[in-house]
Design a protein around this motif. Structure first.
Motif, short mmCIF file in Angstrom:
data_model
loop_
_atom_site.label_atom_id
_atom_site.label_comp_id
_atom_site.label_asym_id
_atom_site.label_seq_id
_atom_site.Cartn_x
_atom_site.Cartn_y
_atom_site.Cartn_z
N MET A 22 0.86 -1.23 0.11
CA MET A 22 -0.34 -0.16 -0.19
C MET A 22 0.72 0.73 0.35
O MET A 22 0.20 2.54 -1.11
N ARG A 23 2.46 1.00 0.72
CA ARG A 23 3.06 2.15 0.77
C ARG A 23 3.82 2.46 -0.72
O ARG A 23 3.55 3.97 -1.43
N LYS A 24 4.05 1.74 -1.33
CA LYS A 24 4.20 1.78 -2.56
C LYS A 24 3.24 2.37 -3.07
O LYS A 24 3.78 3.32 -4.52
N VAL A 29 1.53 7.26 -6.72
CA VAL A 29 0.69 8.39 -7.16
C VAL A 29 1.10 9.76 -6.72
O VAL A 29 1.47 10.77 -7.51
N LEU A 30 2.30 9.81 -5.36
CA LEU A 30 2.82 11.32 -5.43
C LEU A 30 3.39 11.24 -6.48
O LEU A 30 3.73 12.61 -6.58
N PRO A 36 9.74 16.33 -3.75
CA PRO A 36 11.45 17.24 -3.01
C PRO A 36 12.67 16.65 -3.31
O PRO A 36 12.42 15.38 -2.79
N ASN A 37 13.37 17.52 -3.56
CA ASN A 37 15.46 16.96 -4.11
C ASN A 37 15.52 16.42 -2.16
O ASN A 37 16.62 16.57 -2.06
N HIS A 38 15.04 18.16 -2.15
CA HIS A 38 15.72 17.77 -0.38
C HIS A 38 14.74 18.46 0.67
O HIS A 38 14.14 19.32 0.27
N ILE A 39 15.13 17.45 1.55
CA ILE A 39 14.08 17.85 2.58
C ILE A 39 14.84 18.03 3.95
O ILE A 39 15.67 17.13 3.77
N LEU A 78 10.64 7.36 -1.92
CA LEU A 78 9.52 8.17 -2.47
C LEU A 78 11.44 8.96 -4.09
O LEU A 78 10.79 9.40 -4.90
N GLY A 79 12.25 8.74 -3.56
CA GLY A 79 13.18 9.42 -5.00
C GLY A 79 13.71 10.72 -3.63
O GLY A 79 14.55 11.27 -4.98
#
Length: 288
Positions: A22-24, A29-30, A36-39, A78-79
């Motif tokens: 479910m998380r994947k 979808v997100l 974001p590249n940087h959090i 998330l990448g």
């Protein structure tokens, strides 16, 4: 009895796999929108979590470390390419010596575990960078931090910046001082190379002016893009002397959850909020 135990374990594994699936799906979808590249995270609320649950102070920080592992896992899935953790401020050294020692010992313990699990770290492509006035750390922690940075230097999948013994004002002062030193060195070289009075004056003007690009180059965080989101837990709506230079076009997300309570949904809502304002933030960047 054994069948019941085995069955319970099987059910737990089933729910775990279902949760991962479910998380994947949710992350897929997100990823249709901007990721974001940087959090950057301000890890606030460990002490309050310990008091809230009548736990020793150390237990609050250890609970916070478990939350950190989960958050880093989600960011990787998330990448997100860069994650920064505001782990310990220079001002935090003014706290109770027992608390400072507790945090430093825990940090040393986890860095040493990371070094022992070097193969796993390489497998996931994690690069570790410690930023701040590292000379303020104890010698064992400083040595361990340097070893961790060296051991992970070639990893590129996700870069984790750990700001320890850090404040933004200290970073800015450091960058200005280094810029001035560079300019003085350049000025001395220019004077040696000039042959006429006019050329000398031109060289002085060119080599002594400190510009914005000079300061940017010497910031601790010059090795990473500016953050897209800062997530500060425990509901705080202030930066607490963190990334004052880098947050002109950055979104601040402040969930009420204490840091050890942060979970998947807090990160998801932060990214949804970022996606809502992404086009506006990008437009503001282009106007600079």
């Amino acid at each position: 009895m054994e069948e019941q135990i085995g069955g319970g374990g099987g059910a737990n594994q089933l729910f775990k796999r279902l949760g991962t699936f479910m998380r994947k799906c949710m992350f897929r979808v997100l990823s249709v929108g901007a990721i974001p590249n940087h959090i950057a995270f301000i890890l606030d609320g460990n002490r309050r979590f310990a008091r809230k649950h009548n736990l020793p102070l150390e237990a609050g920080y250890r609970s916070g470390f478990l939350s950190l592992l989960s958050v880093l896992k989600y960011c990787s899935e998330l990448g997100v390419k860069h994650v920064t953790l505001y782990a310990f401020s220079i001002d935090n050294f003014k706290r109770c010596p027992d608390e400072v020692r507790c945090v430093m010992d825990l940090m040393l313990e986890k860095v040493e575990v990371l070094l022992q699990e070097e193969i796993i770290v390489k497998q996931y492509g994690v690069r570790i960078c410690f930023l701040g006035r590292l000379q303020l750390l104890s010698q064992p922690l400083r040595i361990a931090a340097e070893k961790a940075m060296k051991a992970t230097a070639n990893n590129t999948k996700i870069v984790i910046f750990i700001c320890v013994a850090y404040t933004s004002t200290d970073e800015i002062i450091h960058a200005i001082q280094q810029s001035c030193i560079d300019k003085l060195d350049n000025h001395s070289q220019a004077r040696k190379q000039t042959t006429t009075h006019d050329n000398a004056n031109e060289g002085i003007e060119e080599t002594t002016m400190v510009k914005l690009v000079d300061i940017d180059k010497h910031m601790y965080m010059s090795v990473a893009p500016n953050p897209d989101i800062i997530i500060r837990t425990a509901g705080g709506n202030r930066l607490s002397n963190f990334f004052l230079w880098q947050t002109t076009h950055c979104m601040l997300y402040a969930p009420a959850a204490l840091w050890p309570e942060i979970g998947l949904w807090h990160l998801v809502w932060a990214i949804i909020s970022f996606q809502r304002y992404h086009s506006y933030l990008e437009k503001k960047k282009k106007q600079v």
